[in-house]
Design an enzyme around this catalytic site. Sequence first.
Site, mmCIF file in Angstrom:
data_model
loop_
_atom_site.group_PDB
_atom_site.id
_atom_site.type_symbol
_atom_site.label_atom_id
_atom_site.label_comp_id
_atom_site.label_asym_id
_atom_site.label_seq_id
_atom_site.Cartn_x
_atom_site.Cartn_y
_atom_site.Cartn_z
ATOM 1 N N VAL A 14 0.846 -1.198 0.000
ATOM 2 C CA VAL A 14 0.000 0.000 0.000
ATOM 3 C C VAL A 14 0.884 1.253 0.000
ATOM 4 C CG1 VAL A 14 -1.711 1.305 1.331
ATOM 5 C CG2 VAL A 14 -1.931 -1.176 1.134
ATOM 6 N N TYR A 62 3.610 -4.629 10.848
ATOM 7 C CA TYR A 62 4.137 -6.001 10.919
ATOM 8 C C TYR A 62 3.024 -6.872 10.346
ATOM 9 C CZ TYR A 62 6.431 -10.110 12.972
ATOM 10 O OH TYR A 62 7.075 -11.308 13.163
ATOM 11 N N THR A 63 3.196 -7.348 9.107
ATOM 12 C CA THR A 63 2.092 -8.024 8.407
ATOM 13 C C THR A 63 2.294 -9.539 8.248
ATOM 14 O OG1 THR A 63 3.128 -7.487 6.291
ATOM 15 C CG2 THR A 63 1.417 -5.976 7.074
ATOM 16 N N TYR A 126 -1.676 -11.285 15.224
ATOM 17 C CA TYR A 126 -1.670 -10.148 14.296
ATOM 18 C C TYR A 126 -2.934 -9.301 14.501
ATOM 19 C CZ TYR A 126 -2.309 -7.725 9.808
ATOM 20 O OH TYR A 126 -2.555 -6.772 8.832
ATOM 21 N N LYS A 130 -3.156 -5.439 15.827
ATOM 22 C CA LYS A 130 -3.720 -4.389 14.974
ATOM 23 C C LYS A 130 -4.884 -3.694 15.697
ATOM 24 C CE LYS A 130 -2.843 -3.341 11.294
ATOM 25 N NZ LYS A 130 -1.870 -2.330 10.766
HETATM 26 N N1 LIG Z 1 -1.294 -7.501 3.553
HETATM 27 C C1 LIG Z 1 -2.556 -7.773 3.861
HETATM 28 O O1 LIG Z 1 -3.116 -8.802 3.450
HETATM 29 C C2 LIG Z 1 -3.357 -6.838 4.721
HETATM 30 C C3 LIG Z 1 -4.680 -7.164 5.030
HETATM 31 C C4 LIG Z 1 -5.420 -6.283 5.826
HETATM 32 C C5 LIG Z 1 -4.854 -5.111 6.298
HETATM 33 N N2 LIG Z 1 -3.553 -4.831 5.989
HETATM 34 C C6 LIG Z 1 -2.980 -3.602 6.553
HETATM 35 O O2 LIG Z 1 -2.725 -2.703 5.478
HETATM 36 C C7 LIG Z 1 -1.567 -1.915 5.761
HETATM 37 C C8 LIG Z 1 -0.584 -2.004 4.602
HETATM 38 O O3 LIG Z 1 -0.206 -3.377 4.461
HETATM 39 P P1 LIG Z 1 0.685 -3.900 3.257
HETATM 40 O O4 LIG Z 1 0.020 -5.108 2.724
HETATM 41 O O5 LIG Z 1 1.037 -2.763 2.359
HETATM 42 O O6 LIG Z 1 1.959 -4.377 4.082
HETATM 43 P P2 LIG Z 1 3.419 -4.750 3.549
HETATM 44 O O7 LIG Z 1 3.434 -4.847 2.072
HETATM 45 O O8 LIG Z 1 3.862 -5.888 4.384
HETATM 46 O O9 LIG Z 1 4.233 -3.444 3.941
HETATM 47 C C9 LIG Z 1 4.479 -3.121 5.273
HETATM 48 C C10 LIG Z 1 5.699 -2.248 5.310
HETATM 49 O O10 LIG Z 1 5.974 -1.977 6.693
HETATM 50 C C11 LIG Z 1 7.379 -2.084 6.865
HETATM 51 N N3 LIG Z 1 7.740 -2.422 8.235
HETATM 52 C C12 LIG Z 1 7.636 -3.610 8.878
HETATM 53 N N4 LIG Z 1 8.172 -3.521 10.107
HETATM 54 C C13 LIG Z 1 8.619 -2.240 10.233
HETATM 55 C C14 LIG Z 1 9.279 -1.526 11.260
HETATM 56 N N5 LIG Z 1 9.623 -2.104 12.426
HETATM 57 N N6 LIG Z 1 9.583 -0.235 11.051
HETATM 58 C C15 LIG Z 1 9.276 0.368 9.883
HETATM 59 N N7 LIG Z 1 8.669 -0.251 8.860
HETATM 60 C C16 LIG Z 1 8.340 -1.543 9.048
HETATM 61 C C17 LIG Z 1 7.810 -3.191 5.927
HETATM 62 O O11 LIG Z 1 9.185 -3.068 5.653
HETATM 63 P P3 LIG Z 1 10.104 -4.389 5.571
HETATM 64 O O12 LIG Z 1 9.468 -5.259 4.529
HETATM 65 O O13 LIG Z 1 11.436 -3.834 5.219
HETATM 66 O O14 LIG Z 1 10.055 -4.996 6.948
HETATM 67 C C18 LIG Z 1 6.950 -2.915 4.706
HETATM 68 O O15 LIG Z 1 7.560 -2.031 3.809
HETATM 69 C C19 LIG Z 1 -1.015 -2.456 7.092
HETATM 70 O O16 LIG Z 1 -1.477 -1.656 8.133
HETATM 71 C C20 LIG Z 1 -1.637 -3.828 7.206
HETATM 72 O O17 LIG Z 1 -1.759 -4.249 8.553
HETATM 73 C C21 LIG Z 1 -2.802 -5.644 5.192
#
Ligand SMILES: NC(=O)c1ccc[n+]([C@@H]2O[C@H](COP(=O)([O-])OP(=O)(O)OC[C@H]3O[C@@H](n4cnc5c(N)ncnc54)[C@H](OP(=O)(O)O)[C@@H]3O)[C@@H](O)[C@H]2O)c1
Length: 319
Positions: A14, A62-63, A126, A130
């Site tokens: 995202v 943290y996903t 998780y 959240k």
């Molecule tokens: N993915 C899903 O299926 C899903 C579903 C429902 C809701 N969401 C929510 O939607 C939002 C966006 O998710 P997304 O899918 O875009 O997630 P994503 O692709 O996993 O991206 C999360 C980002 O956060 C970074 N991150 C992790 N630990 C960190 C830390 N300690 N400090 C700074 N950055 C950190 C990661 O970097 P690194 O990779 O370098 O660690 C990554 O770039 C999140 O709030 C998630 O909870 C996601």
Amino acid sequence: MRPVILLTGKKGQVGGELLRLLPRVGEVVAVGHDQLDLSNPSDIRQTIRRVRPQLIVNAAAYTAVDQAETDESMAHAVNAEAPGLMAEEAKKIDAALIHYSTDYVFDGTKKTPYDEIDSVNPINVYGKTKFAGEQAIRGSGVLHLIFRTSWVYATRGRNFLLTILRLATERKELRIVSDQVGAPTCALEVAEATAKVLTSIRDKNDSGFVFSEVSGTYHMSATGQTTWYDFAKTILEKAEATPHILEWLTAATKERPLIARSLIPISTKDFRSPTRRPPYSVLSNARLSKTFDVALSDWRTELQRCFASDSVASNQSAD
Ligand SMILES: NC(=O)c1ccc[n+]([C@@H]2O[C@H](COP(=O)([O-])OP(=O)(O)OC[C@H]3O[C@@H](n4cnc5c(N)ncnc54)[C@H](OP(=O)(O)O)[C@@H]3O)[C@@H](O)[C@H]2O)c1
């Protein structure tokens, strides 16, 4: 003067899309994990005090849902404590906060789409972390928008779409869970919906946003619903019908790539995951649509759009 927006998680699914779209509504200062570690409270404070944004958009999280089960303290630090701290710092400088949360705050016992007023009951670590993050934001009194989304995928990163395409080149058959129902949501749609929301609440001088009337929690996921099995089947059907992806799949595998017919539906109990997941987590976007007049597409339309971009295959080959 255009508003300054601090974006975290710029390399995430995202976050990466927001990085392209948010410059339409403000001056973006974007940070990735390497520039701001959300498990480090003083990093968070210093970054916010240095940038002094009018808006923080927190797309970092943290996903790793399974990993969180055994790494609870890190998941809690990033998903619960960090958003709380961001909210606290934002409030001190009269900034607002946009934060993303998840369908996994629900236990999945409902049979119709979840509204924002439905009770939460997360059943895995998780989801619990959240939800704790949401609570910390609400408790801080900061003006905020919490967007809960679901089953996010993109043309890059770690996600179900790219995993299925990779496995199609490695396996002869795939067993996929067919009794969990949700809505796969493309990261681009989440970012677009966020940018549209911001456009709709821009102030008259284009110098900021008016959050006071709309602060709260909103569901923001693709419409329609499916199972992981049906999602995987649709991914492979679309891959087979998309020349540049079929070409890549065929080149990447020694024999014929896996085809949709080779998928086998299995039940959650046969999948034997250490992590409990809600059997039903479809979200209703009615509040988002009524408040901001912003709608997301049906999940099949989103997937088609994703396949239309060349990047699905090119990002696979880069892995
Ligand atoms: N993915 C899903 O299926 C899903 C579903 C429902 C809701 N969401 C929510 O939607 C939002 C966006 O998710 P997304 O899918 O875009 O997630 P994503 O692709 O996993 O991206 C999360 C980002 O956060 C970074 N991150 C992790 N630990 C960190 C830390 N300690 N400090 C700074 N950055 C950190 C990661 O970097 P690194 O990779 O370098 O660690 C990554 O770039 C999140 O709030 C998630 O909870 C996601």
